[in-house]
Design an enzyme around this catalytic site. Structure first.
Site, PDB file in Angstrom:
ATOM      1  N   ASP A   1      -5.466  -0.301   7.340  1.00 39.62           N
ATOM      2  CA  ASP A   1      -6.267   0.084   8.792  1.00 39.62           C
ATOM      3  C   ASP A   1      -5.086  -0.404   9.274  1.00 39.62           C
ATOM      4  O   ASP A   1      -5.215   0.433  10.889  1.00 39.62           O
ATOM      5  CB  ASP A   1      -6.676  -1.817   9.352  1.00 39.62           C
ATOM      6  CG  ASP A   1      -8.541  -2.218   8.988  1.00 39.62           C
ATOM      7  OD1 ASP A   1      -8.954  -1.244   8.710  1.00 39.62           O
ATOM      8  OD2 ASP A   1      -8.604  -3.441   8.898  1.00 39.62           O
ATOM      9  N   LEU A   2      -4.079  -0.988   9.629  1.00 36.95           N
ATOM     10  CA  LEU A   2      -2.813  -0.396  10.224  1.00 36.95           C
ATOM     11  C   LEU A   2      -2.647   1.389  10.448  1.00 36.95           C
ATOM     12  O   LEU A   2      -2.485   1.520  11.385  1.00 36.95           O
ATOM     13  CB  LEU A   2      -2.081  -1.940  10.257  1.00 36.95           C
ATOM     14  CG  LEU A   2      -2.088  -3.203   9.764  1.00 36.95           C
ATOM     15  CD1 LEU A   2      -0.374  -3.050   9.540  1.00 36.95           C
ATOM     16  CD2 LEU A   2      -2.090  -3.097  11.249  1.00 36.95           C
TER      17      LEU A   2
END
Lengths: 415, 415
Positions: B164-165
């Site tokens: 996600d990051l």
């Protein structure tokens, strides 16, 4: 280069390992001309594992595709001046330095005197300039002590160099933002980015820092459970393993339907006072839910589980090794336009990724395999510094630069 | 906003959870005006754990600082039209949509007819548009089966939502690259970005995919050992734990000097035929090296170990919980210019991070705490859509928009 969004931009990359090289690769695949500068014979990461049988680094060639390579004697002042000249060479799209090898002889504060609109991004370990790597930053974040069933006495390091990845992509975002700013205002930006700041700031953005500051109870290890909702891994009767996530209400309802748990869940809700329609209560009651889904999965084959999950739209995935993924997952194959097969010198033919993003109506360019070290030495000296053939020949004679024949131990024969 | 690199840019964010919100936050801190659009009463992530005692989400407020908030009834066609109008509103810096909630009523292929120079970045789970979250992608990459002492039968999920990051920061890079491209050519870009493509492409860039394709031996779990060089964790006599990395030759020499292992290492090299000056042999001989360093650490206090390591320039870090880091690590404190103390509505006073990058000679602006839901509804309608007070009042009367008093359950009293 996959797309030409950054066409006309030239970035000099003086780098090793992951953060700066991956930042450079990201920019290269979006259209920047990225020129990687290395010492003759290769930098510190040039032979990093894994390597093929002949010693060629899969690591290096994976991170340095889509770039040009120039090999320079970086120990001699004249070689160092060449690098500075490349960074400060004229041209609208030039004057950009990306490095994670900060050094006095390539100090942006000095380079800016030659090129006032310089854009530089210097990646450091810590903000005070001291060394740190992904592993020595990660241990300080608290993450290893809550991974798996870990604790502070028994921490579990993450294998993925996640902070390096994030730092690389923060760098690529910052460099392009500075390019945008320069295009609008004409002004450059001298930027520093510390790996430890990447980790701690993202930890802050994700809420971990404020949670630790304001909430009495500290986050603890949850094994493979998802924090704050429901999700965990389950085994099937034929010993495959699946990860299930029920974060949203829709995902939860799909899971309940797929496992035919509606009535049981209602009974449990009544007995416990929990309302599993809320993610907070799903998290609170995760062991109850987990036990039910575990029982359901363990008496069904993977194929049966997959069919039921897909029919009901469960959010799930299958555990696989990277090799299994490569052999069976179409998302990791040349059926996916993000991937293509290329042939890298010294490595052979293999799957490789272009830019992750896909742009409607724009053709994807091919991935250019990683260069041999020094493959573009003459081209770069001629194109960027406008040196004549004679001048370039003299640099070779002085041993200040090298083409692939001297720079690259993988040049002949063995590959 | 920390810096003004993207000044004049306006981004409409229709988002939930991490990938799009963190992408938007990254752009906001670099100077873009990011307007987050939410349903009246909050979207799916508005109450996500962890929360303070009054139920306000630390997660949401951490990811949505430095943005404006407008609350709209997204179920009614007129509300949806308002969102589309915000995205396609005129102005050089407007016409940018960042979303991870793909929906037919906000389809870039339609929006581009109103605003031909539209820049859109639609984040999806899988490239075919099906759902996936970090956890259900991660299991398919092979990483959990080589984390800690994990295996395919006993995988260890990473706690950090690393994909996600990375996806968020690939999105921020892509959006700014498209802004740069539009500034140069006048043309927009309709982009899609799949979370699974983020994972698999980064796995390719790191060499894992080619390793799995070309090398006979598969990567296996290594506990806390660093792959390809030397590094692992050690306990001190007073039960603290340190992570040591000896990837470069200089780091290795520092470790040998700090632990006074020179003579022992030479003897071992002679006995084994390994040359620990090469990282390949350090990896090969990691258990020998590890046993020596373990013995050295376990008879010394943390303070003694730290002093010796620092004196010799060892690359190392200390394991700490996030709370300990907050209490003891100056890198995670307002001594570090990346951090400052802010007060967030419903949360209280706490440390918070601005942009991770630092720019020489540029003042860092303050972090603007996360808005209450709908805090900027009237301002945005007036500024972006040029609506009059009367028109805005009518939208309120129709229940199509809301200010904080109706939109935000945390508006009064309890906070």
């Amino acid at each position: 280069m996959t797309y030409d969004l950054l066409a006309g931009t030239r970035i000099i990359e003086s780098a090793a390992f992951i953060a700066a090289p991956l930042g450079g690769l990201t920019l290269a695949q979006l259209g920047a001309e990225v020129i990687r500068v290395d010492a003759i014979g290769g930098g510190i990461d040039y032979r990093r594992l894994p390597t093929t049988g002949n010693g060629r680094s899969i690591y290096w060639t994976s991170l340095n595709k889509d770039k040009r390579s120039i090999a320079i004697d970086l120990k001699r002042p004249e070689g160092r001046e060449l690098v500075a000249a490349l960074v400060t060479a004229p041209g609208d799209g030039g004057g950009v330095l990306l490095t994670n090898i900060p050094t006095k002889w390539l100090d942006p504060a000095a380079l800016v005197r030659t090129r006032p609109d310089l854009i530089s991004c210097v990646i450091e370990g810590n903000p005070d300039g001291t060394t740190a790597v992904d592993y020595t930053v990660n241990c300080a974040t608290g993450i290893p002590s809550i991974t798996g069933n870990g604790s502070l006495d028994n921490p579990i390091n993450q294998v993925l160099p996640a902070w390096d990845l994030a730092c690389a992509l923060q760098a690529s975002t910052a460099v392009v933002s500075a390019l945008f700013h320069r295009k609008v205002t004409g002004q450059g930006s001298r930027m520093n980015l510390a790996l430890s700041d990447t980790a701690f700031s993202l930890l802050s953005h994700l809420g971990y820092v404020t949670e630790a500051e304001l909430l009495a109870s500290a986050r603890t290890a949850l094994g493979n459970d998802i924090y704050g909702a429901f999700g965990r891994d389950f085994a099937t009767s034929d010993n495959r393993r699946v990860m299930v996530a029920a974060i949203s209400l829709r995902q939860w309802e799909a899971l309940v339907a797929a496992c035919d748990l509606g009535e049981t869940i209602r009974t449990l809700e009544h007995a416990t006072g929990l309302n599993f329609a809320t993610e907070v209560d799903r998290f609170e009651g995760r062991d109850l839910i987990g036990a039910l889904v575990k029982q359901w999965c363990k008496v069904r084959t993977f194929s049966e589980v997959a069919t039921a999950f897909d029919r009901h739209g469960v959010c799930w995935g299958r555990y696989a090794s990277t090799r299994e993924a490569l052999e069976t997952d179409p998302r990791l194959s040349s059926v996916n336009p993000v991937f293509e097969r290329i042939t890298t010198h010294g490595i052979g033919a293999h799957l490789s990724a272009g830019a992750t993003v896909r742009i409607a109506g724009a053709d994807r360019g091919s991935v250019r395999p990683a260069p041999r070290l020094g493959d573009d030495t003459d081209f770069v000296l001629s194109e960027v510094l406008q040196l004549t053939g004679e001048q370039i020949g003299r640099l070779h004679d002085q041993g200040l630069v090298a083409g692939p024949e001297k720079a690259d131990p993988f040049y002949s024969g063995i590959c």
